[in-house]
Design an enzyme around this catalytic site. Structure first.
Site, PDB file in Angstrom:
ATOM      1  N   HIS A 279      22.763   1.719 -13.350  1.00 24.74           N
ATOM      2  CA  HIS A 279      21.935   2.630 -12.540  1.00 24.74           C
ATOM      3  C   HIS A 279      20.460   2.234 -12.592  1.00 24.74           C
ATOM      4  O   HIS A 279      19.575   3.082 -12.426  1.00 24.74           O
ATOM      5  CB  HIS A 279      22.101   4.082 -13.003  1.00 24.74           C
ATOM      6  CG  HIS A 279      23.522   4.529 -13.099  1.00 24.74           C
ATOM      7  ND1 HIS A 279      24.259   4.916 -12.000  1.00 24.74           N
ATOM      8  CD2 HIS A 279      24.360   4.626 -14.166  1.00 24.74           C
ATOM      9  CE1 HIS A 279      25.475   5.253 -12.390  1.00 24.74           C
ATOM     10  NE2 HIS A 279      25.572   5.068 -13.698  1.00 24.74           N
TER      11      HIS A 279
ATOM     12  N   SER B 291      -1.762 -13.815  -1.465  1.00 27.10           N
ATOM     13  CA  SER B 291      -2.163 -12.793  -0.502  1.00 27.10           C
ATOM     14  C   SER B 291      -3.424 -13.235   0.217  1.00 27.10           C
ATOM     15  O   SER B 291      -4.305 -13.868  -0.382  1.00 27.10           O
ATOM     16  CB  SER B 291      -2.415 -11.464  -1.216  1.00 27.10           C
ATOM     17  OG  SER B 291      -3.090 -10.552  -0.383  1.00 27.10           O
TER      18      SER B 291
ATOM     19  N   LYS C 186      -2.829 -11.824  -6.406  1.00 27.73           N
ATOM     20  CA  LYS C 186      -1.394 -11.735  -6.116  1.00 27.73           C
ATOM     21  C   LYS C 186      -0.682 -13.082  -6.213  1.00 27.73           C
ATOM     22  O   LYS C 186      -1.203 -14.122  -5.809  1.00 27.73           O
ATOM     23  CB  LYS C 186      -1.168 -11.158  -4.712  1.00 27.73           C
ATOM     24  CG  LYS C 186      -1.621  -9.735  -4.518  1.00 27.73           C
ATOM     25  CD  LYS C 186      -0.816  -8.765  -5.356  1.00 27.73           C
ATOM     26  CE  LYS C 186       0.613  -8.635  -4.884  1.00 27.73           C
ATOM     27  NZ  LYS C 186       0.718  -8.073  -3.534  1.00 27.73           N
TER      28      LYS C 186
ATOM     29  N   GLU D 179      12.386 -12.908  -1.888  1.00 29.64           N
ATOM     30  CA  GLU D 179      12.465 -11.838  -0.902  1.00 29.64           C
ATOM     31  C   GLU D 179      13.113 -12.321   0.394  1.00 29.64           C
ATOM     32  O   GLU D 179      13.886 -11.590   1.022  1.00 29.64           O
ATOM     33  CB  GLU D 179      11.070 -11.278  -0.628  1.00 29.64           C
ATOM     34  CG  GLU D 179      10.494 -10.511  -1.805  1.00 29.64           C
ATOM     35  CD  GLU D 179       9.036 -10.116  -1.621  1.00 29.64           C
ATOM     36  OE1 GLU D 179       8.521  -9.395  -2.483  1.00 29.64           O
ATOM     37  OE2 GLU D 179       8.421 -10.530  -0.619  1.00 29.64           O
TER      38      GLU D 179
END
Length: 459
Positions: free
Chosen positions: A155, A276, A282, A289
């Site tokens: 979970h 970024s 970043k 992704e």
């Protein structure tokens, strides 16, 4: 050049031609088309339908076409309807009237079915090779991290401590199943459709099994109508690829989570990260992704082909032309995903200390505390309740079980003694789990050895 036209008195509407053509995408299996044609004319000569001289002349012409395409001398820009008419038109241009005999005893229906099977078979072999490399990378991580402790999750909450080797062992199993599915799909599809004609065979005395043997098929298909209308093997492959991309997506999701500042389990290599345009600090896991995102694209190809095929009567229908672009896209996509995942894993660094520290938090040793009580003759249901009270006390006082004093343990149950600390240590929690498939050192080493032998069998 059109492979039809005798019964037509008008030119095809240009819009219709553009809508109908497939050369813009089916040109990618020109090698398979030529290979199939060479096998076909060899069989025609064997059956005395063509002379040996005609066979040799056609084969020489086909080989020259392939060589010119390979070198870039011959381009796919002559307005042909598809790869079949492209090859045949250039063959006739090169060797004259003899080239018109190439299509004897076959239809584009069985020809395209053959080309697609040959192409898919080649692509499956390449996918298997790529999966082998990924499996090798996963196994390397397992071998190097048998004592790299980390929390296991259910979970998405910390559950019990495990090792990085154990965690990646789960992915080894998923990718092995992906490999096995490809093997199974390839075996089931390895029947030659050539010689089925449009759908009812032919009056020529063809030797279909001879063609099948030349092209490394197990045998020829049994029913000519099914031969030209079957796309099950593509649906199977797309299903295989969808499941495979799902596995790659799940691993990507974990890498993305582990890469966050909250976890810091992994450090992504610069070569597999992006920055970024506005936030200079970043370092984004964009590749992971994108792997996660493109799984939906592969699912779409499977659903599209299922939808295309669901209402088609036997035998061949032009709708089936839609099988190519979606299949090509799914194959290309998954090949890229596997390569990127292998590269990403090979360059990724794991933060062992951070993972171990995380495993010590979140009461991941609570189950072991309950097992400790059971060994002290406390019924498991009572032990479960006692440890639940310990956890509540720990939450209220911001303390891990390892940090409790013996007095605090005994305040909740007199069954606890000094040996509780060893029983719930991270090392003990992992190492004593040695049932088959568990993360204990003996069990995981056995799993690694079995995985190594599996890989050796795939070579």
């Amino acid at each position: 050049m059109k492979l039809w036209g005798g019964r037509f008195t008008k030119e095809t509407n240009k819009l219709v031609e553009n809508f109908n053509e497939s050369l813009s995408f089916d040109h990618r299996f020109y090698k398979q088309d030529i290979r199939g044609s060479i096998a076909h004319v060899k069989m025609l000569a064997k059956q005395n339908i063509l002379t040996d001289n005609e066979r040799d002349k056609i084969i020489e012409g086909l080989n020259s076409i392939e060589a010119d395409i390979d070198s870039g001398k011959l381009k796919f820009d002559d307005g042909s309807e598809d790869i079949h008419s492209f090859v045949e038109a250039h063959l006739i241009e090169r060797i004259g009237e003899t080239g018109k005999k190439l299509h004897t005893g076959r239809s584009r229906n069985d020809q395209v079915a053959l080309d697609m099977k040959l192409y898919v078979r080649d692509e499956i072999d390449e996918l298997k090779d790529l999966l082998y490399e990924l499996l090798s990378e996963v196994l390397r991580i397992m071998e190097e991290n048998t004592t790299t402790y980390m929390p296991g999750f259910t979970h998405l909450q910390k559950a019990q401590p495990t090792t990085l080797a154990h965690h990646f062992g789960a992915y080894f199993e998923t990718f092995i199943r992906d490999y096995d599915r490809l093997v199974s799909t390839r075996k089931r599809m390895n029947l030659s459709p050539l010689g089925s004609g449009a759908f009812a065979g032919t009056t020529y005395d063809l030797d279909r099994d001879y063609v099948a043997s030349i092209l490394d098929f197990d045998t020829a298909t049994r029913n000519s109508m099914d031969s030209v209308s079957d796309r099950d093997y593509l649906l199977e492959l797309l299903s295989d690829l969808a499941i495979m991309s799902m596995h790659l997506s799940r691993l990507s999701e974990e890498i993305i989570i582990w890469n966050t500042d909250e976890y810091r389990f992994v450090e992504m290599d610069d070569t597999y990260s992006t920055g970024s345009s506005i936030m200079p600090q970043k370092k984004n896991p964009d590749i992971a992704e994108l792997i996660r995102g493109k799984s939906g694209r592969v699912y779409g190809s499977l659903i599209s082909l299922l939808t295309t095929m669901k209402g088609l009567p036997l035998a061949y229908n032009k709708d089936m032309q839609e099988d190519k672009e979606m299949s090509f896209d799914a194959i290309d996509t998954v090949k890229s995903l596997i390569k990127l995942m292998s590269g990403m894993l090979s360059s990724m660094k794991f933060n062992h200390e951070r993972m171990a520290k995380s495993a010590r938090g979140g009461f991941t040793n609570a189950t072991d505390a309950a097992d400790y009580l059971v060994k002290k003759n406390v019924a498991f249901r009572d032990a479960h309740e006692i440890v639940g009270r310990l956890v509540l006390y720990g939450i209220e006082n911001n303390k891990a079980l390892d940090d409790f004093t013996l007095e605090e343990f005994k305040n909740i149950s007199e069954a606890f003694d000094n040996d509780i600390y060893d029983a719930i240590s991270l090392k003990t929690c992992v190492e004593k789990r040695n049932t088959k498939g568990a993360p204990g050192l003996k069990a995981i080493n056995d799993e690694i050895e079995a995985s190594r032998k599996l890989l050796e069998c795939l070579k």
